[in-house]
Design a protein around this motif. Structure first.
Motif, PDB file in Angstrom:
ATOM      1  N   TYR A   1      -7.474   5.346  -3.059  1.00 42.29           N
ATOM      2  CA  TYR A   1      -6.914   6.401  -2.213  1.00 42.29           C
ATOM      3  C   TYR A   1      -7.085   7.708  -2.981  1.00 42.29           C
ATOM      4  O   TYR A   1      -6.597   7.835  -4.099  1.00 42.29           O
ATOM      5  N   SER A   2      -7.786   8.642  -2.384  1.00 46.20           N
ATOM      6  CA  SER A   2      -7.993   9.954  -3.002  1.00 46.20           C
ATOM      7  C   SER A   2      -7.344  11.016  -2.136  1.00 46.20           C
ATOM      8  O   SER A   2      -7.530  11.005  -0.906  1.00 46.20           O
ATOM      9  N   PRO A   3      -6.582  11.918  -2.754  1.00 42.72           N
ATOM     10  CA  PRO A   3      -5.971  12.978  -1.945  1.00 42.72           C
ATOM     11  C   PRO A   3      -7.037  13.920  -1.375  1.00 42.72           C
ATOM     12  O   PRO A   3      -8.030  14.222  -2.032  1.00 42.72           O
ATOM     13  N   VAL A   4      -6.816  14.332  -0.140  1.00 41.72           N
ATOM     14  CA  VAL A   4      -7.683  15.316   0.520  1.00 41.72           C
ATOM     15  C   VAL A   4      -6.848  16.580   0.668  1.00 41.72           C
ATOM     16  O   VAL A   4      -5.762  16.542   1.266  1.00 41.72           O
ATOM     17  N   PRO A   5      -7.312  17.707   0.125  1.00 45.17           N
ATOM     18  CA  PRO A   5      -6.487  18.921   0.152  1.00 45.17           C
ATOM     19  C   PRO A   5      -6.383  19.523   1.564  1.00 45.17           C
ATOM     20  O   PRO A   5      -7.306  19.449   2.359  1.00 45.17           O
TER      21      PRO A   5
ATOM     22  N   GLY B   1      -3.834  14.761   3.197  1.00 44.00           N
ATOM     23  CA  GLY B   1      -4.172  13.421   3.671  1.00 44.00           C
ATOM     24  C   GLY B   1      -4.821  12.650   2.550  1.00 44.00           C
ATOM     25  O   GLY B   1      -4.820  13.090   1.400  1.00 44.00           O
ATOM     26  N   ILE B   2      -5.368  11.512   2.901  1.00 47.38           N
ATOM     27  CA  ILE B   2      -6.050  10.695   1.896  1.00 47.38           C
ATOM     28  C   ILE B   2      -7.391  10.247   2.428  1.00 47.38           C
ATOM     29  O   ILE B   2      -7.608  10.155   3.634  1.00 47.38           O
ATOM     30  N   PHE B   3      -8.286   9.948   1.499  1.00 48.42           N
ATOM     31  CA  PHE B   3      -9.545   9.304   1.815  1.00 48.42           C
ATOM     32  C   PHE B   3      -9.496   7.936   1.163  1.00 48.42           C
ATOM     33  O   PHE B   3      -9.176   7.812  -0.030  1.00 48.42           O
ATOM     34  N   CYS B   4      -9.787   6.901   1.935  1.00 47.23           N
ATOM     35  CA  CYS B   4      -9.777   5.531   1.412  1.00 47.23           C
ATOM     36  C   CYS B   4     -11.194   4.981   1.404  1.00 47.23           C
ATOM     37  O   CYS B   4     -11.808   4.800   2.460  1.00 47.23           O
TER      38      CYS B   4
ATOM     39  N   ILE C   1       0.798  -1.233   0.000  1.00 49.01           N
ATOM     40  CA  ILE C   1       0.000   0.000   0.000  1.00 49.01           C
ATOM     41  C   ILE C   1       0.826   1.276   0.000  1.00 49.01           C
ATOM     42  O   ILE C   1       0.329   2.323  -0.409  1.00 49.01           O
ATOM     43  N   GLU C   2       2.066   1.215   0.426  1.00 50.65           N
ATOM     44  CA  GLU C   2       2.883   2.435   0.509  1.00 50.65           C
ATOM     45  C   GLU C   2       3.020   3.151  -0.826  1.00 50.65           C
ATOM     46  O   GLU C   2       2.844   4.370  -0.890  1.00 50.65           O
ATOM     47  N   PRO C   3       3.300   2.456  -1.941  1.00 49.09           N
ATOM     48  CA  PRO C   3       3.395   3.173  -3.220  1.00 49.09           C
ATOM     49  C   PRO C   3       2.078   3.843  -3.616  1.00 49.09           C
ATOM     50  O   PRO C   3       2.075   4.936  -4.193  1.00 49.09           O
ATOM     51  N   LEU C   4       0.967   3.216  -3.288  1.00 49.89           N
ATOM     52  CA  LEU C   4      -0.338   3.797  -3.614  1.00 49.89           C
ATOM     53  C   LEU C   4      -0.613   5.030  -2.759  1.00 49.89           C
ATOM     54  O   LEU C   4      -1.123   6.040  -3.252  1.00 49.89           O
ATOM     55  N   LEU C   5      -0.268   4.929  -1.488  1.00 53.26           N
ATOM     56  CA  LEU C   5      -0.423   6.083  -0.604  1.00 53.26           C
ATOM     57  C   LEU C   5       0.470   7.238  -1.051  1.00 53.26           C
ATOM     58  O   LEU C   5       0.052   8.400  -1.045  1.00 53.26           O
ATOM     59  N   ALA C   6       1.695   6.913  -1.445  1.00 51.10           N
ATOM     60  CA  ALA C   6       2.625   7.954  -1.908  1.00 51.10           C
ATOM     61  C   ALA C   6       2.075   8.649  -3.154  1.00 51.10           C
ATOM     62  O   ALA C   6       2.166   9.875  -3.285  1.00 51.10           O
TER      63      ALA C   6
END
Length: 170
Positions: free
Chosen positions: A65-69, A77-80, A28-33
Motif C-alpha cells: 500500500y503506497s500513499p497517493v498525495p 488515498g492509496i495505491f495497492c 488489512i486495516e492497520p496496513l491501510l491506516a
C-alpha cells in the motif's frame, strides 16, 4: 481487479473497502491506516481468507500500500500493487507433502511400515488433507480393512473399519 473480487463484481465497485473486504478487514486495516498516515507498507505471502465467491477461500497475496498525495500534499488515498501467490504457495506445500511421503516410505521394509509412514506423512498436511484413510485388501478379499487414518477417528461413520466390496453404497 475483477479476478481478485470474484463474485463480488460488480457489487463491490464504489463501496468502502471495509464493506467489500469485511472478512479480511482486521488484516488489512492497520496496513491501510499506515499508508494513509503517509508511510507505505509491504507484505509478502500474506494468508487472507477471502470470501469472493460465497465461501471462504485460502488465498495468499504479496502486496504493498503506497500513499497517493492529495492536492495539498497529504495522503489522499492509496495505491495497492499486488500479486496473487496462492497457486505457488499451495503447490509448494503439496509438493512438500509428496516429497515427505516418498522420503518416509522409501526405505520401509514391510507393508505395515509403508502404511504407518504414509499415514504419518499425510497427517502432516492438514491444510490439503484434513483427513485421510488407508484401506488394505488382498486380491481375493471380499472387504477392505482400515489400516491407517489421520484427522478422523477409526470407526467414524466416514471411516468404517471394514468396507465390503459388494456394498453398493460405496
Amino acid at each position: 481487479y475483477k479476478g481478485i473480487i470474484g463474485g463480488k463484481h460488480p457489487w463491490a465497485l464504489g463501496k468502502p473497502t471495509a464493506t467489500v473486504w469485511s472478512e479480511i478487514w482486521r488484516d488489512i486495516e492497520p496496513l491501510l491506516a499506515t499508508a494513509m498516515a503517509g508511510d507505505g507498507t509491504y507484505v509478502e505471502n500474506q494468508l487472507l481468507i477471502m470470501e469472493r465467491n460465497g465461501y471462504p477461500e485460502e488465498t495468499y497475496y504479496t502486496f504493498s500500500y503506497s500513499p497517493v498525495p492529495d492536492d495539498e500534499g497529504g495522503p489522499g488515498g492509496i495505491f495497492c500493487a499486488n500479486t496473487d501467490e496462492t497457486r505457488r504457495i499451495v503447490g509448494e506445500r503439496q509438493l512438500a507433502l509428496l516429497r515427505d511421503l516418498a522420503a518416509r516410505t522409501a526405505d520401509a521394509r514391510t507393508a505395515e511400515e509403508v502404511r504407518e509412514r504414509a499415514i504419518e506423512a499425510l497427517a502432516g498436511d492438514p491444510h490439503d488433507l484434513p483427513f485421510a484413510m488407508l484401506y488394505a485388501a488382498k486380491a481375493d478379499d471380499v472387504e477392505a480393512t482400515l489400516v491407517g487414518a489421520a484427522g478422523i477417528p477409526p470407526g467414524h461413520p466416514a471411516a468404517p473399519l471394514v468396507i465390503p466390496f459388494d456394498n453398493t453404497t460405496w
